[in-house]
Design a protein around this motif. Sequence first.
Motif, PDB file in Angstrom:
ATOM      1  N   ALA A  67     -15.789 -12.289  -1.274  1.00  9.58           N
ATOM      2  CA  ALA A  67     -15.597 -11.427  -2.462  1.00  9.58           C
ATOM      3  C   ALA A  67     -14.666 -10.257  -2.120  1.00  9.58           C
ATOM      4  O   ALA A  67     -13.818  -9.869  -2.928  1.00  9.58           O
ATOM      5  CB  ALA A  67     -16.946 -10.913  -2.947  1.00  9.58           C
ATOM      6  N   GLU A  68     -14.834  -9.708  -0.911  1.00  6.94           N
ATOM      7  CA  GLU A  68     -13.969  -8.597  -0.490  1.00  6.94           C
ATOM      8  C   GLU A  68     -12.530  -9.087  -0.280  1.00  6.94           C
ATOM      9  O   GLU A  68     -11.573  -8.399  -0.651  1.00  6.94           O
ATOM     10  CB  GLU A  68     -14.509  -7.977   0.805  1.00  6.94           C
ATOM     11  N   PHE A  69     -12.408 -10.271   0.303  1.00  9.76           N
ATOM     12  CA  PHE A  69     -11.071 -10.845   0.504  1.00  9.76           C
ATOM     13  C   PHE A  69     -10.387 -11.027  -0.849  1.00  9.76           C
ATOM     14  O   PHE A  69      -9.236 -10.627  -1.036  1.00  9.76           O
ATOM     15  CB  PHE A  69     -11.178 -12.185   1.242  1.00  9.76           C
ATOM     16  N   ASN A  70     -11.131 -11.606  -1.819  1.00 12.38           N
ATOM     17  CA  ASN A  70     -10.560 -11.844  -3.156  1.00 12.38           C
ATOM     18  C   ASN A  70     -10.195 -10.526  -3.840  1.00 12.38           C
ATOM     19  O   ASN A  70      -9.187 -10.459  -4.553  1.00 12.38           O
ATOM     20  CB  ASN A  70     -11.538 -12.636  -4.024  1.00 12.38           C
ATOM     21  N   ALA A  71     -11.014  -9.493  -3.611  1.00 11.73           N
ATOM     22  CA  ALA A  71     -10.728  -8.184  -4.218  1.00 11.73           C
ATOM     23  C   ALA A  71      -9.402  -7.636  -3.673  1.00 11.73           C
ATOM     24  O   ALA A  71      -8.558  -7.145  -4.431  1.00 11.73           O
ATOM     25  CB  ALA A  71     -11.870  -7.205  -3.927  1.00 11.73           C
ATOM     26  N   LEU A  72      -9.214  -7.755  -2.353  1.00 11.09           N
ATOM     27  CA  LEU A  72      -7.975  -7.250  -1.741  1.00 11.09           C
ATOM     28  C   LEU A  72      -6.757  -8.035  -2.233  1.00 11.09           C
ATOM     29  O   LEU A  72      -5.717  -7.446  -2.550  1.00 11.09           O
ATOM     30  CB  LEU A  72      -8.098  -7.302  -0.215  1.00 11.09           C
ATOM     31  N   VAL A  73      -6.899  -9.355  -2.327  1.00  9.96           N
ATOM     32  CA  VAL A  73      -5.789 -10.177  -2.840  1.00  9.96           C
ATOM     33  C   VAL A  73      -5.500  -9.782  -4.301  1.00  9.96           C
ATOM     34  O   VAL A  73      -4.337  -9.671  -4.701  1.00  9.96           O
ATOM     35  CB  VAL A  73      -6.101 -11.692  -2.712  1.00  9.96           C
ATOM     36  N   GLY A  74      -6.564  -9.502  -5.070  1.00 12.09           N
ATOM     37  CA  GLY A  74      -6.392  -9.048  -6.456  1.00 12.09           C
ATOM     38  C   GLY A  74      -5.615  -7.735  -6.528  1.00 12.09           C
ATOM     39  O   GLY A  74      -4.771  -7.550  -7.412  1.00 12.09           O
ATOM     40  N   ASP A  75      -5.882  -6.831  -5.569  1.00 13.11           N
ATOM     41  CA  ASP A  75      -5.157  -5.550  -5.536  1.00 13.11           C
ATOM     42  C   ASP A  75      -3.679  -5.764  -5.212  1.00 13.11           C
ATOM     43  O   ASP A  75      -2.807  -5.038  -5.704  1.00 13.11           O
ATOM     44  CB  ASP A  75      -5.783  -4.612  -4.485  1.00 13.11           C
ATOM     45  N   LEU A  76      -3.403  -6.775  -4.366  1.00 13.05           N
ATOM     46  CA  LEU A  76      -2.003  -7.095  -4.043  1.00 13.05           C
ATOM     47  C   LEU A  76      -1.303  -7.714  -5.253  1.00 13.05           C
ATOM     48  O   LEU A  76      -0.180  -7.320  -5.595  1.00 13.05           O
ATOM     49  CB  LEU A  76      -1.940  -8.041  -2.834  1.00 13.05           C
ATOM     50  N   VAL A  77      -1.989  -8.649  -5.910  1.00 15.02           N
ATOM     51  CA  VAL A  77      -1.404  -9.294  -7.104  1.00 15.02           C
ATOM     52  C   VAL A  77      -1.121  -8.234  -8.173  1.00 15.02           C
ATOM     53  O   VAL A  77      -0.064  -8.251  -8.813  1.00 15.02           O
ATOM     54  CB  VAL A  77      -2.331 -10.406  -7.634  1.00 15.02           C
ATOM     55  N   ALA A  78      -2.051  -7.287  -8.338  1.00 11.85           N
ATOM     56  CA  ALA A  78      -1.849  -6.214  -9.326  1.00 11.85           C
ATOM     57  C   ALA A  78      -0.588  -5.414  -8.979  1.00 11.85           C
ATOM     58  O   ALA A  78       0.203  -5.077  -9.864  1.00 11.85           O
ATOM     59  CB  ALA A  78      -3.079  -5.307  -9.379  1.00 11.85           C
ATOM     60  N   ALA A  79      -0.402  -5.126  -7.676  1.00 10.59           N
ATOM     61  CA  ALA A  79       0.791  -4.370  -7.254  1.00 10.59           C
ATOM     62  C   ALA A  79       2.061  -5.179  -7.536  1.00 10.59           C
ATOM     63  O   ALA A  79       3.055  -4.632  -8.027  1.00 10.59           O
ATOM     64  CB  ALA A  79       0.694  -4.030  -5.765  1.00 10.59           C
ATOM     65  N   LEU A  80       2.019  -6.479  -7.253  1.00 10.90           N
ATOM     66  CA  LEU A  80       3.188  -7.342  -7.517  1.00 10.90           C
ATOM     67  C   LEU A  80       3.484  -7.378  -9.012  1.00 10.90           C
ATOM     68  O   LEU A  80       4.644  -7.325  -9.430  1.00 10.90           O
ATOM     69  CB  LEU A  80       2.936  -8.759  -6.969  1.00 10.90           C
ATOM     70  N   ASN A  81       2.419  -7.415  -9.830  1.00 11.67           N
ATOM     71  CA  ASN A  81       2.601  -7.402 -11.289  1.00 11.67           C
ATOM     72  C   ASN A  81       3.187  -6.073 -11.755  1.00 11.67           C
ATOM     73  O   ASN A  81       4.028  -6.042 -12.658  1.00 11.67           O
ATOM     74  CB  ASN A  81       1.274  -7.658 -12.002  1.00 11.67           C
ATOM     75  N   GLN A  82       2.716  -4.983 -11.120  1.00 11.01           N
ATOM     76  CA  GLN A  82       3.214  -3.664 -11.521  1.00 11.01           C
ATOM     77  C   GLN A  82       4.724  -3.542 -11.279  1.00 11.01           C
ATOM     78  O   GLN A  82       5.392  -2.769 -11.935  1.00 11.01           O
ATOM     79  CB  GLN A  82       2.434  -2.571 -10.783  1.00 11.01           C
TER      80      GLN A  82
END
Length: 154
Positions: free
Chosen positions: A114-129
């Motif tokens: 879950a923590e790994f997925n959260a971190l990947v989600g934060d990276l995807v959000a940055a790429l989207n931004q």
Amino acid sequence: MKNLSIFLFACLFATFALVSCGEKEDVTPTPTVSLYERLGGIAAISAVVDQFLANVVGDNVINARFAPTVADPFRTQLLRNNLIDQICAGAGGPCQYKGKTMLEAHTGMQITEAEFNALVGDLVAALNQFNVPQKEKDELLAILGPMKSDIVGQ
Ligand code: HEM
């Protein structure tokens, strides 16, 4: 008659040679542009990493993990530089990752999926931004994905 045959044979040969040459040109590979270049080079990667770290700090699922890092400007700077080098090198850019292996860096942390997925989600959000296209996002995640087994549960 013999001359005509030779002439016709020569024409046939010339046509075949031309067609063959044309076919060879068709299969010439187009030069590939590295993921590093398509992402926008070191400036764009640095901007994405800064946004990624800001997202991580604002992410209640994992930000406690990074509290000691955030409290120490030198440690924050080191993590930032290591992440930039890691992404730059992985994407085919002119950088060298000089940090620990993913296993060394995360052993003892018992990081969950879950923590790994959260971190990947934060990276995807940055790429989207930064409006990074889907193709480049997928390629970057495909580089980081195989690191999961050295990070989760260690
Ligand atoms: C694909 C996923 C990940 C990548 C690419 C990654 C990458 C890195 C890198 C490059 C470092 C620095 C290594 C060094 O100091 O030499 C690091 C350290 C660290 N990582 Fe990860 N990591 C990932 C996932 C995670 C997750 C899911 C967590 C926890 C939720 C986490 C927590 C940490 C912590 C706490 C440090 C130490 C930071 C410090 O030195 O102050 N990492 N990681």
